[in-house]
Design a protein around this motif. Sequence first.
Motif, short mmCIF file in Angstrom:
data_model
loop_
_atom_site.label_atom_id
_atom_site.label_comp_id
_atom_site.label_asym_id
_atom_site.label_seq_id
_atom_site.Cartn_x
_atom_site.Cartn_y
_atom_site.Cartn_z
N ALA A 158 0.86 -1.18 0.00
CA ALA A 158 0.00 0.00 0.00
C ALA A 158 0.89 1.23 0.00
CB ALA A 158 -0.89 0.01 1.24
N VAL A 159 0.34 2.36 -0.47
CA VAL A 159 1.09 3.61 -0.47
C VAL A 159 0.59 4.53 0.64
CG1 VAL A 159 1.70 5.68 -1.80
CG2 VAL A 159 1.49 3.47 -2.95
N GLY A 160 1.54 5.05 1.40
CA GLY A 160 1.21 6.02 2.44
C GLY A 160 1.92 7.33 2.17
N ALA A 161 1.61 8.34 2.99
CA ALA A 161 2.24 9.64 2.82
C ALA A 161 2.33 10.34 4.17
CB ALA A 161 1.45 10.50 1.85
N SER A 162 3.27 11.25 4.31
CA SER A 162 3.34 12.07 5.52
C SER A 162 2.35 13.22 5.37
CB SER A 162 4.74 12.63 5.71
OG SER A 162 4.95 13.68 4.77
N ARG A 163 2.10 13.89 6.47
CA ARG A 163 1.17 15.01 6.41
C ARG A 163 1.73 16.13 5.54
NH1 ARG A 163 -1.64 18.01 11.49
NH2 ARG A 163 -1.79 20.06 10.56
N THR A 204 -6.53 10.51 2.58
CA THR A 204 -6.86 9.15 3.02
C THR A 204 -5.60 8.27 3.12
OG1 THR A 204 -7.42 8.78 0.71
CG2 THR A 204 -9.25 9.01 2.24
N SER A 205 -4.49 8.73 2.54
CA SER A 205 -3.25 7.95 2.59
C SER A 205 -2.32 8.42 3.70
CB SER A 205 -2.50 8.06 1.26
OG SER A 205 -3.34 7.64 0.22
N GLN A 206 -2.74 9.45 4.43
CA GLN A 206 -1.83 9.98 5.47
C GLN A 206 -1.63 8.97 6.59
OE1 GLN A 206 -2.47 14.05 6.85
NE2 GLN A 206 -2.01 13.38 8.94
N VAL A 207 -0.36 8.76 6.93
CA VAL A 207 0.00 7.89 8.04
C VAL A 207 0.40 8.77 9.21
CG1 VAL A 207 1.73 6.22 8.85
CG2 VAL A 207 0.78 6.02 6.54
N GLY A 208 -0.13 8.46 10.40
CA GLY A 208 0.28 9.22 11.57
C GLY A 208 -0.85 9.46 12.52
N GLN A 209 -0.59 10.30 13.48
CA GLN A 209 -1.54 10.54 14.56
C GLN A 209 -2.91 10.94 14.04
OE1 GLN A 209 -1.52 14.16 17.07
NE2 GLN A 209 -0.59 12.76 18.52
N THR A 210 -2.95 11.83 13.06
CA THR A 210 -4.26 12.26 12.55
C THR A 210 -4.56 11.62 11.21
OG1 THR A 210 -3.27 14.25 11.60
CG2 THR A 210 -4.20 14.44 13.79
N GLY A 211 -3.77 10.66 10.83
CA GLY A 211 -4.05 9.91 9.62
C GLY A 211 -4.30 8.47 10.02
#
Lengths: 261, 320
Positions: free
Chosen positions: B229-234, B245-252
């Motif tokens: 899968a593809v993720g992204a930083s904020r 929808t691809s954001q990884v992290g506390q608010t993703g």
Amino acid sequence: MSLRIVVCVKYVPDATGDRRFADDLTLDREDVDGLLSELDEYAVEQALQIADGADDAEITVVTVGPEDAKDALRKALSMGADRAVHVEDDDLHGSDVMGTSLVLAKAVEKTGYDLVICGMASTDGVMGVLPALLAERLGVPQVTLLSEVAVAGGVVTGRRDGDTASEQVEASLPAVVSVTDQSGEARYPSFKGIMAAKKKPVESLDLDDLGLDADEVGLAGAWTAVDSATERPARTAGTIVKDEGEGGRQLAEFLVGQKFI
Amino acid sequence: MAEVLVLVDHVDGAVRKPTLELLTLARRIGDPVAVALGAGAGATAGVLGEHGAVRVLTADAPEFAEYLVVPKVDALQAAFEAVSPVAVLVVSSAEGKEVAARLALRVGSGVITDATDVEAGEQGPVATQAAFAASYTTRSRVSRGVPVITVKPNSAPVEPAAAAGAVEGLSVSFGAAATGTKVTSRTPRESTGRPELTEAAIVVSGGRGVNGAENFPLIEALADSLGAAVGASRAAVDAGWYPHTSQVGQTGKSVSPQLYIASGISGAIQHRAGMQTSKTIVAINKDAEAPIFELVDYGVVGDLFAVVPQLTEEINTRKG
Ligand SMILES: Cc1cc2nc3c(=O)[nH]c(=O)nc-3n(C[C@H](O)[C@H](O)[C@H](O)COP(=O)(O)OP(=O)(O)OC[C@H]3O[C@@H](n4cnc5c(N)ncnc54)[C@H](O)[C@@H]3O)c2cc1C
Ligand SMILES: Cc1cc2nc3c(=O)[nH]c(=O)nc-3n(C[C@H](O)[C@H](O)[C@H](O)COP(=O)(O)OP(=O)(O)OC[C@H]3O[C@@H](n4cnc5c(N)ncnc54)[C@H](O)[C@@H]3O)c2cc1C
């Protein structure tokens, strides 16, 4: 008629600092700087925008937390909220989300509200369920996790971006809303705002004022128990290579060794 | 044997993987009874039975799709009252957590969210949680009522275990609150054809270092070579280079894949909060001092525009 907006704001340990558990396995608030949970700034911002668009509105910020939690209230007041309510009582120490939501529900009812606005999650507990619990306790609609929100004619509408779909939702006031960090950048307090905040009323309430007993909240009244909290061992130092033309291939080699390829 | 309620996360009858993981965990505590709601609920029974559900309680009504959260709480409460379970397990999605918390309050139970493991204990199920951006591991219990626990995806293996999986209709009467929040329209998320971010075994993420939407195909090509899968930083999301929808992290999204590859991501605490429980972490970053390197099992200090294409090519060659 005036629109009564209540914003719930949490005072949390700074995420960029060294966050820890205290000996009783509750949040260590002594040795870490606290601040208004950044995600609650978005809630204050949306309250200010909704109030701007209303004929007449009043914004009250509410926090449940120790003495220092007043800092979170001051910040919200300096952003432009009108008044603040601080629920503070030694017996609140160690409250879980059921206790916290009970206290907030009582405080919000006492304050009077048409609209309650929360952040999407606190930056410490990060449960993200308090707004839903507040709606359940108050018996009003939950309109949560909105990345866009508007209020008109006694109806709140918004967009909720879920896992599998993006939804437009609406509910009649009174209602509990929570907003995400996609809802719009929060403003910085102006110098004027900071000066004005000093004169704004901050009301303090304790459990008696809310008609609650000590054993309904705090560690005594918690419906959950933390048995242990251990610091995660620092990850064993990994292999770090400098790319001198073969970095990609070396990494592929590592992934083969780990059976990912 | 004691029964454990498992709320099924499915899309039109297609059961999502985290639910199958819940069934593995539920079997440690008792006999899983699955609750499937909404369109296609009945179609879930086959796969649920193959994964250990002794019974599948189903209900469908327009309310589940037309109103937010509360109709599902009403239904889960009906199942709770019909079954008298020893625990309730729900997937830690945004909606799952809200349903779980409201059910817990109604039945007078504590709730634990975002567990990364659940085991049987002397005083009932014990949940493991990762706290403070996963710098702490806690073990918690529900001390009052029937434990209601939400579990993060990828917290347990999916283990087949044949069981009856008998379908039974669940009768639900909706309370006045059920129709409080109307869903006036719904736009399903377009499928990318790649695995779901939260469920994927491998996640490949790009950050500010990717330097533009036009360069994200580089990250996608690496992901595709690994079936990831593809993720992204904020930072990448806020710049409009990749969907939120691809954001990884506390608010993703919070992910814990077997392998996480971060390219051009510095490793800010809020990003770490969403990926630090990944089993193996790899980073490519041109700054040797980037905090992400504190987490890695393998790191390459270098320009992602050189390293990522070489890596992708090497993987594709080896796969033949
Ligand atoms: C690491 C950690 C893990 C925890 N796990 C659990 C658990 O599994 N079960 C459990 O019952 N409790 C748990 N707690 C306790 C719980 O976090 C607190 O009771 C908390 O106040 C409510 O949950 P939250 O902060 O996660 O709220 P969230 O649901 O994440 O907060 C959403 C919003 O609610 C509002 N809000 C939350 N708290 C307050 C407050 N004190 N004053 C004003 N507004 C507020 C804010 O608007 C906030 O943005 C945990 C705490 C920590 C630190
Ligand atoms: C309340 C709150 C919530 C937040 N939630 C999230 C969240 O959910 N997710 C999230 O990610 N962030 C979140 N953030 C933001 C977070 O603090 C960081 O700002 C963000 O993660 C930074 O993204 P980045 O690592 O891509 O960018 P940067 O920190 O700018 O790092 C970019 C990195 O790329 C490297 N780089 C540049 N060019 C190259 C190249 N050619 N080759 C290799 N490396 C290169 C640089 O050395 C640098 O280390 C949140 C912040 C707040 C305050």
